[in-house]
Write a protein that holds these residues in place. Structure first.
Motif, short mmCIF file in Angstrom:
data_model
loop_
_atom_site.label_atom_id
_atom_site.label_comp_id
_atom_site.label_asym_id
_atom_site.label_seq_id
_atom_site.Cartn_x
_atom_site.Cartn_y
_atom_site.Cartn_z
N PRO A 19 6.27 6.84 -14.14
CA PRO A 19 5.52 6.07 -14.48
C PRO A 19 6.39 5.36 -15.94
O PRO A 19 5.87 4.62 -16.10
CB PRO A 19 4.42 6.64 -14.54
CG PRO A 19 4.19 7.57 -13.24
CD PRO A 19 5.46 8.13 -13.93
N GLU A 22 8.79 3.56 -15.39
CA GLU A 22 8.47 2.05 -15.59
C GLU A 22 8.11 0.61 -16.64
O GLU A 22 8.54 0.43 -16.94
CB GLU A 22 7.51 1.82 -14.09
CG GLU A 22 8.25 2.28 -13.20
CD GLU A 22 9.66 1.74 -12.46
OE1 GLU A 22 9.10 0.01 -12.67
OE2 GLU A 22 9.91 2.10 -11.82
N TYR A 25 10.89 0.19 -19.02
CA TYR A 25 11.35 -1.02 -18.91
C TYR A 25 10.29 -2.73 -18.56
O TYR A 25 10.90 -3.83 -18.53
CB TYR A 25 11.72 -1.34 -17.25
CG TYR A 25 13.04 -0.08 -16.85
CD1 TYR A 25 13.91 -0.15 -17.15
CD2 TYR A 25 12.97 0.97 -16.10
CE1 TYR A 25 15.36 0.62 -17.52
CE2 TYR A 25 13.93 1.80 -15.79
CZ TYR A 25 15.33 1.47 -17.09
OH TYR A 25 16.29 1.92 -16.82
N HIS A 26 8.76 -2.30 -18.56
CA HIS A 26 8.32 -3.50 -18.61
C HIS A 26 8.07 -3.58 -20.21
O HIS A 26 8.16 -5.27 -20.64
CB HIS A 26 7.33 -3.78 -18.50
CG HIS A 26 7.06 -3.12 -16.52
ND1 HIS A 26 6.91 -4.32 -15.96
CD2 HIS A 26 6.56 -2.16 -15.65
CE1 HIS A 26 6.83 -4.20 -14.47
NE2 HIS A 26 6.88 -2.34 -14.81
#
Length: 164
Positions: A19, A22, A25-26
């Motif tokens: 998580p 993830e 990357y955002h």
């Protein structure tokens, strides 16, 4: 103007690393620079899964840098032992984190924020000492958080016993 540089620190377990990766990357898509810090053990595993062995992630000009530091555990200790990890991670990882922050500043890429897994809250004291801002990230689902926050209520109404 340079982008804001964030150090991301997951709890060293897959359900926590993914998580936060993830989220990484955002953040990069939003224009931030990220240094993602794993334990050496997990860092090696992550790089071995990368197509180029992770060479691109060690480049200081990249917006994403993957680094590994000691977890404070011996080679014979069980890294799946959550209790042992929680006991050893603060003292084992603090020196490495401090070195990363100092090296980034020396390279002209100062870290301004630490975004840490909420289970790694000990890192907030280090962030404070080093003049960094800090934020917690909670990787469990909303359902898991609701359950954790209501364990005492479930015991009270008889859904769980003290031992469960």
């Amino acid at each position: 103007m340079d982008s804001t540089h964030i150090l991301i620190l997951p709890m060293p377990f897959q359900g926590h690393i993914m998580p936060l990766m993830e989220m990484t990357y955002h953040l990069i898509d939003a224009g931030f620079t990220v240094t993602f810090v794993n334990t050496d053990f997990n860092h090696r595993r992550l790089l071995s899964a990368a197509p180029d062995g992770g060479a691109a992630f060690s480049n200081t000009n990249s917006r994403l840098r993957l680094l590994g530091i000691s977890d404070g555990m011996g080679s014979d200790e069980d890294r799946k032992d959550v209790g042992l990890s929680c006991k050893l991670l603060p003292s084992g990882m603090s020196p490495g984190l401090e070195s990363i922050v100092r090296a980034a500043a020396a390279e002209g890429r100062p870290i301004q924020w630490i975004l840490a897994d909420f289970n790694m809250a000990w890192a907030f004291a280090l962030a404070n000492q080093m003049g960094l801002r800090a934020a917690a990230f909670c990787p469990p689902s909303a359902a898991m958080i609701a359950i954790a926050l209501n364990v005492s209520k479930m015991i009270e109404i008889g859904l769980l016993t003290e031992d469960e």
